[in-house]
Design an enzyme around this catalytic site. Structure first.
Site, short mmCIF file in Angstrom:
data_model
loop_
_atom_site.label_atom_id
_atom_site.label_comp_id
_atom_site.label_asym_id
_atom_site.label_seq_id
_atom_site.Cartn_x
_atom_site.Cartn_y
_atom_site.Cartn_z
N THR A 179 -0.63 0.34 -6.94
CA THR A 179 -1.72 -0.35 -7.63
C THR A 179 -2.99 0.48 -7.80
OG1 THR A 179 -2.47 -1.35 -5.54
CG2 THR A 179 -0.91 -2.62 -6.89
N THR A 183 3.13 0.78 -3.05
CA THR A 183 3.27 -0.22 -1.99
C THR A 183 4.45 -1.14 -2.22
OG1 THR A 183 0.89 -0.19 -1.55
CG2 THR A 183 2.09 -2.14 -0.83
#
EC number: 3.5.1.1
Length: 323
Positions: free
Chosen positions: A88, A12
């Site tokens: 993540t 991301t």
């Protein structure tokens, strides 16, 4: 200034949001590269894009590639610290894998972001700057692999993702963060006492992770035995207990030479050989189940993958998992 290698791997932190559809995706150019010049006031920065993958696509192959690239750069480029940007979802797994395999004490810091680069309040650029600052800190030497997000410094061993979308998602439930990042300085308020590393060149094993639940029987275990894995990690109930219907097939697995490691599905505490009933921890220990020392399931799986490259001896594995 210290020589810092920044390795971008995707995630991301390197993606952008489509303002019309809301979809978050990779573009041809990594937006983090736009911030490289700003980092030159903090360190002598070298940047590499090793691959561009969302973190659910990361496997042990990419983790091993990262390990080898880091160790190569330490020797050839005399780097003094490493920062890795990473998605993540599996960030804690890559960080932990590097923690137990990289043969160096230089600071290695893994960071990411919960918001893509063009979202309001994007946390990626700030986390990257914080990670580079930590990697240049003399206090970070010998600390093992660190995870830095949201002004906090965590150990790879203890940190885990606790929320699907909150920017404060990374927490260390057992012990809390090692330190904090402030505007003026990097502060460590405690440090790990033990660090273990295993020097491996390849990953050749297959280890399965299984989560126990109320009323679980032996069906899944029988299915697992058909694929003949090299090891099994079970997230057990409470302090390390399993439903009794699992036990006979569990015995068959271990009798066939498959090591079984037990962790708890609780995110605090340790598994212990306490309860002396069918499926209880004491009887499981007597059967030969290996008890882990506070790791979560996904990290115990990686540790078993790594340690099986070193030994298949039950007692040696148990000793490794006590650390």
């Amino acid at each position: 200034m210290k020589k810092i290698l920044i390795i971008h791997t995707g995630g991301t932190i390197a993606m952008m949001e489509d303002k019309e559809t809301g979809a978050v995706q990779q573009n041809q150019q990594n937006p983090l590269l736009l911030h490289t010049d700003a980092l030159s006031t903090i360190a002598d920065v070298k940047v590499e894009e090793l691959f561009q993958l969302p973190s659910p696509h990361i496997t042990e192959k990419e983790m091993l590639l990262l390990k080898k690239q880091i160790e190569k750069s330490i020797v050839e480029d005399e780097i003094e610290g490493v920062v890795i940007t990473h998605g993540t979802d599996t960030l804690e797994e890559t960080a932990y894998f590097l923690d137990i395999t990289v043969q160096s004490d230089i600071p290695i810091v893994v960071t990411g972001a919960m918001r893509s680069s063009n979202e309001l309040g994007a946390d990626g650029p700030y986390n990257l700057i914080s990670a580079v600052r930590v990697a240049t800190s003399d206090s970070a030497v010998g600390m093992g692999v660190l995870v830095v997000l949201n002004d906090e410094i965590h150990t790879a061993k203890n940190v885990t993702k606790t929320h699907t979308s909150n920017i404060a998602t990374f927490q260390s439930p057992q012990y809390g963060p090692l330190g904090i990042v402030s505007k003026r300085e990097i502060t460590f308020h405690h440090m790990p006492t033990i660090r273990e590393t295993y020097d491996i060149e390849e990953i050749t094993k297959n280890v399965v992770l299984l989560k126990a639940y109320a009323g679980m029987d032996d069906q899944v275990l029988r299915a697992i035995r058909t694929i003949q894995p090299n090891g099994l990690v079970i997230e057990a109930l409470g302090q390390g207990n399993l439903p009794p219907k699992m036990v006979p097939e569990l015995r068959e697995l271990m009798d066939s030479g498959i090591p079984v490691v037990l962790v708890s599905r609780c995110f605090n505490g340790y598994v212990q050989d306490v309860y002396n009933y069918e499926g209880g921890g004491r009887r499981l220990k007597d059967l030969g189940v290996i008890f882990s020392n506070g790791l979560n399931g996904q990290k115990a799986r990686l540790k078993l993958l790594v340690t099986l490259e070193i030994t298949i001896d039950h007692d040696e594995l148990q000793e490794m998992f006590y650390k």
